[in-house]
Design a protein around this motif. Sequence first.
Motif, PDB file in Angstrom:
ATOM      1  N   PHE A 131      23.552 -89.255 -23.789  1.00 52.78           N
ATOM      2  CA  PHE A 131      23.740 -88.850 -22.398  1.00 52.78           C
ATOM      3  C   PHE A 131      23.649 -87.341 -22.328  1.00 52.78           C
ATOM      4  O   PHE A 131      24.378 -86.642 -23.044  1.00 52.78           O
ATOM      5  CB  PHE A 131      25.133 -89.237 -21.905  1.00 52.78           C
ATOM      6  N   VAL A 132      22.786 -86.837 -21.474  1.00 53.52           N
ATOM      7  CA  VAL A 132      22.770 -85.405 -21.188  1.00 53.52           C
ATOM      8  C   VAL A 132      23.429 -85.236 -19.824  1.00 53.52           C
ATOM      9  O   VAL A 132      23.063 -85.927 -18.865  1.00 53.52           O
ATOM     10  CB  VAL A 132      21.333 -84.843 -21.177  1.00 53.52           C
ATOM     11  N   THR A 133      24.433 -84.355 -19.763  1.00 53.83           N
ATOM     12  CA  THR A 133      25.207 -84.232 -18.516  1.00 53.83           C
ATOM     13  C   THR A 133      25.180 -82.801 -17.992  1.00 53.83           C
ATOM     14  O   THR A 133      24.780 -81.874 -18.703  1.00 53.83           O
ATOM     15  CB  THR A 133      26.689 -84.618 -18.759  1.00 53.83           C
ATOM     16  N   ASP A 134      25.612 -82.658 -16.750  1.00 52.25           N
ATOM     17  CA  ASP A 134      25.857 -81.339 -16.150  1.00 52.25           C
ATOM     18  C   ASP A 134      24.617 -80.449 -16.127  1.00 52.25           C
ATOM     19  O   ASP A 134      24.560 -79.412 -16.798  1.00 52.25           O
ATOM     20  CB  ASP A 134      27.034 -80.651 -16.869  1.00 52.25           C
ATOM     21  N   TYR A 135      23.654 -80.869 -15.349  1.00 55.70           N
ATOM     22  CA  TYR A 135      22.389 -80.122 -15.198  1.00 55.70           C
ATOM     23  C   TYR A 135      22.556 -79.003 -14.164  1.00 55.70           C
ATOM     24  O   TYR A 135      23.423 -79.082 -13.280  1.00 55.70           O
ATOM     25  CB  TYR A 135      21.295 -81.070 -14.702  1.00 55.70           C
ATOM     26  N   PRO A 136      21.704 -77.998 -14.242  1.00 59.95           N
ATOM     27  CA  PRO A 136      21.709 -76.939 -13.215  1.00 59.95           C
ATOM     28  C   PRO A 136      21.517 -77.557 -11.829  1.00 59.95           C
ATOM     29  O   PRO A 136      20.691 -78.465 -11.670  1.00 59.95           O
ATOM     30  CB  PRO A 136      20.491 -76.077 -13.575  1.00 59.95           C
ATOM     31  N   GLU A 137      22.227 -77.049 -10.854  1.00 58.57           N
ATOM     32  CA  GLU A 137      22.217 -77.703  -9.543  1.00 58.57           C
ATOM     33  C   GLU A 137      20.839 -77.669  -8.891  1.00 58.57           C
ATOM     34  O   GLU A 137      20.463 -78.597  -8.193  1.00 58.57           O
ATOM     35  CB  GLU A 137      23.302 -77.114  -8.628  1.00 58.57           C
ATOM     36  N   GLN A 138      20.043 -76.614  -9.163  1.00 58.33           N
ATOM     37  CA  GLN A 138      18.778 -76.489  -8.422  1.00 58.33           C
ATOM     38  C   GLN A 138      17.717 -77.501  -8.853  1.00 58.33           C
ATOM     39  O   GLN A 138      16.753 -77.717  -8.137  1.00 58.33           O
ATOM     40  CB  GLN A 138      18.225 -75.051  -8.497  1.00 58.33           C
ATOM     41  N   ILE A 139      17.895 -78.132 -10.020  1.00 58.82           N
ATOM     42  CA  ILE A 139      16.873 -79.098 -10.437  1.00 58.82           C
ATOM     43  C   ILE A 139      17.303 -80.541 -10.182  1.00 58.82           C
ATOM     44  O   ILE A 139      16.599 -81.476 -10.537  1.00 58.82           O
ATOM     45  CB  ILE A 139      16.470 -78.929 -11.923  1.00 58.82           C
ATOM     46  N   LYS A 140      18.453 -80.734  -9.563  1.00 58.10           N
ATOM     47  CA  LYS A 140      18.906 -82.109  -9.311  1.00 58.10           C
ATOM     48  C   LYS A 140      19.116 -82.369  -7.822  1.00 58.10           C
ATOM     49  O   LYS A 140      19.263 -81.444  -7.031  1.00 58.10           O
ATOM     50  CB  LYS A 140      20.201 -82.389 -10.091  1.00 58.10           C
ATOM     51  N   ALA A 141      19.114 -83.653  -7.458  1.00 64.17           N
ATOM     52  CA  ALA A 141      19.150 -84.048  -6.044  1.00 64.17           C
ATOM     53  C   ALA A 141      20.412 -83.549  -5.338  1.00 64.17           C
ATOM     54  O   ALA A 141      21.444 -83.292  -5.961  1.00 64.17           O
ATOM     55  CB  ALA A 141      19.047 -85.564  -5.934  1.00 64.17           C
ATOM     56  N   PHE A 142      20.296 -83.425  -4.010  1.00 65.30           N
ATOM     57  CA  PHE A 142      21.336 -82.812  -3.174  1.00 65.30           C
ATOM     58  C   PHE A 142      22.680 -83.530  -3.229  1.00 65.30           C
ATOM     59  O   PHE A 142      23.720 -82.946  -2.972  1.00 65.30           O
ATOM     60  CB  PHE A 142      20.872 -82.781  -1.713  1.00 65.30           C
ATOM     61  N   TYR A 143      22.676 -84.825  -3.561  1.00 62.20           N
ATOM     62  CA  TYR A 143      23.917 -85.603  -3.450  1.00 62.20           C
ATOM     63  C   TYR A 143      24.822 -85.489  -4.684  1.00 62.20           C
ATOM     64  O   TYR A 143      25.906 -86.045  -4.722  1.00 62.20           O
ATOM     65  CB  TYR A 143      23.587 -87.086  -3.204  1.00 62.20           C
ATOM     66  N   MET A 144      24.370 -84.785  -5.713  1.00 63.78           N
ATOM     67  CA  MET A 144      25.181 -84.727  -6.938  1.00 63.78           C
ATOM     68  C   MET A 144      26.339 -83.729  -6.786  1.00 63.78           C
ATOM     69  O   MET A 144      26.192 -82.689  -6.161  1.00 63.78           O
ATOM     70  CB  MET A 144      24.297 -84.358  -8.128  1.00 63.78           C
ATOM     71  N   ARG A 145      27.461 -84.055  -7.410  1.00 63.47           N
ATOM     72  CA  ARG A 145      28.681 -83.274  -7.169  1.00 63.47           C
ATOM     73  C   ARG A 145      28.643 -81.921  -7.881  1.00 63.47           C
ATOM     74  O   ARG A 145      28.387 -81.842  -9.082  1.00 63.47           O
ATOM     75  CB  ARG A 145      29.907 -84.052  -7.643  1.00 63.47           C
ATOM     76  N   MET A 146      28.936 -80.868  -7.117  1.00 58.30           N
ATOM     77  CA  MET A 146      28.969 -79.508  -7.663  1.00 58.30           C
ATOM     78  C   MET A 146      30.140 -79.367  -8.621  1.00 58.30           C
ATOM     79  O   MET A 146      31.275 -79.728  -8.296  1.00 58.30           O
ATOM     80  CB  MET A 146      29.107 -78.515  -6.501  1.00 58.30           C
ATOM     81  N   ASN A 147      29.859 -78.840  -9.814  1.00 57.75           N
ATOM     82  CA  ASN A 147      30.941 -78.586 -10.769  1.00 57.75           C
ATOM     83  C   ASN A 147      31.667 -77.291 -10.427  1.00 57.75           C
ATOM     84  O   ASN A 147      31.177 -76.474  -9.634  1.00 57.75           O
ATOM     85  CB  ASN A 147      30.360 -78.484 -12.195  1.00 57.75           C
ATOM     86  N   ASP A 148      32.798 -77.083 -11.076  1.00 57.91           N
ATOM     87  CA  ASP A 148      33.605 -75.894 -10.770  1.00 57.91           C
ATOM     88  C   ASP A 148      32.915 -74.588 -11.147  1.00 57.91           C
ATOM     89  O   ASP A 148      33.263 -73.535 -10.638  1.00 57.91           O
ATOM     90  CB  ASP A 148      34.968 -75.988 -11.476  1.00 57.91           C
ATOM     91  N   ASP A 149      31.910 -74.671 -12.032  1.00 55.67           N
ATOM     92  CA  ASP A 149      31.200 -73.434 -12.409  1.00 55.67           C
ATOM     93  C   ASP A 149      30.218 -72.989 -11.322  1.00 55.67           C
ATOM     94  O   ASP A 149      29.614 -71.916 -11.416  1.00 55.67           O
ATOM     95  CB  ASP A 149      30.464 -73.626 -13.755  1.00 55.67           C
TER      96      ASP A 149
END
Length: 464
Positions: free
Chosen positions: A353-371
């Motif tokens: 499992f690869v997790t926690d991708y940069p927000e700009q390359i993933k779909a709008f509905y994914m939850r923003m991490n605290d970083d």
Amino acid sequence: MHHSGSRSAIKELLAATAVRSNVRVCGWVRSLRRGKDVAFIALNDGSCLGTLQIVVAAELLQISEMITLGTGACIEVRGDLVESPAAGQSWEMQASQVALMGGVDGDYPLQKKRHSFEYLRSIAHLRPRANTFGAVFRMRSALSFAVHRFFHERGFLYVHTPIVTTNDCEGAGEMFRVTTLDPLCAPRVDDRVDWSQDFFGEKAGLTVSGQLQGELFAMAFSDIYTFGPTFRAENSNTSRHASEFWMIEPEMAFVDLAGNCRVAEEFFRYLVVYVLSRCREDLEFFDQRIEPGLIDRLEKLSQAEFHRVTYSEAIDLLEKSERAFEFPVAWGHDLQSEHERYLTEEVFAGPVFVTDYPEQIKAFYMRMNDDHRTVAAMDLLVPRVGEIIGGSQREERLEVLEQRMQAHGIDPDSLNWYLDTRRWGSCPHSGFGLGFERLLMYLTGMENIRDVIPFPRTPGHARF
Ligand code: 4AD
Ligand code: MG
């Protein structure tokens, strides 16, 4: 006479524990050997990989029928199931009556020799009768059942999400248009098509994912799943992309990203164990003919724990590798399939499992991490196939979701019904999508997605 009396499936006869008299079988001739007084027919009816040997006294065959009785012909046989004196088979049938239902001429394309998969694709109307495709489609059917069983056992609600929709869930602009407008004289306002005059009163298309509707149901039924056809007009002519494919999408309320990965792993393992115990004969065929060592690989997989790595760690691993990749490795760029394969095949030698991708390359509905740079996404990568599952924890916070939509160029008004669930009774929830054909590729060893779907649709191809 053709449709009277009950028919025995060849699978059941081959597994018989005692002789049986007066049975009726129907099927397609795989091979025919003529002796002086008898003929031997290998008959298959698709119920299993094996064939039943039919022993026919020459006088039972009518001269007129003999001409078109050959490989590919369809026959009905009555007779007794007896112990076979021949090596390698327990049972054979002594025919007392043979009726030809459909003869063949000499040009039947599926003669007993091996054909290339490319050639067999060009005769997709006949390839279900070839051994490999018999095994593939029996396994496809068994696995569909296993998917439903897994979720049913866990109390998930099965939802039928729509096929025609007005939302592009993934936001990648890969929807096929569904319209009744005449392309030559579509109504226009200014220089644009006036979709308000189209059948649905707005621009509609075929679904690229049932996720958004699935989320609405998860926020009422807690645990749900969808399993249906999915359409993507991406022009990628690879061995892993189809324009029409099937996807399984569970969605779970009150589950975070780690829990999502756990369900995905349990689900995956359940399907592996299921085929190992229920599809043994077909798996043995794949092991011998398609991917040597397959069964051993699947047995190990059913025990192994899947690895987990964050996207940032994966980038480090790729940067440290000595490998000259075609596409550059840099934080912020999506992983290309060569990168994915390196990780799963060489670094981890198994599912990861690869997790926690940069927000700009993933779909709008994914939850923003605290970083504020990454989102709670997960992809499951497996050797040979690459990405087999894509999922995430969903953004449940209204303001954050609206911000991400804006950043991704999506008009929040166009998805106001989706946003409503964040206004009223929002909750943390997660889900994923498993590509059913990619799963089949992984479990059979078949290398091209076109060979695990009955009638593949790919750019330039929608025949049959
Ligand atoms: O990663 P994807 O695009 O994720 C989604 O669609 C999410 N809405 C799923 C969710 O979270 N509910 O697609 C999911 C999976 C991929 O990992 C891949 O296995 C398969 O669908 N897939 C394809 N399979 C065949 N041909 C294609 N063109 C595919 N595109 C995606
Ligand atoms: Mg994906």
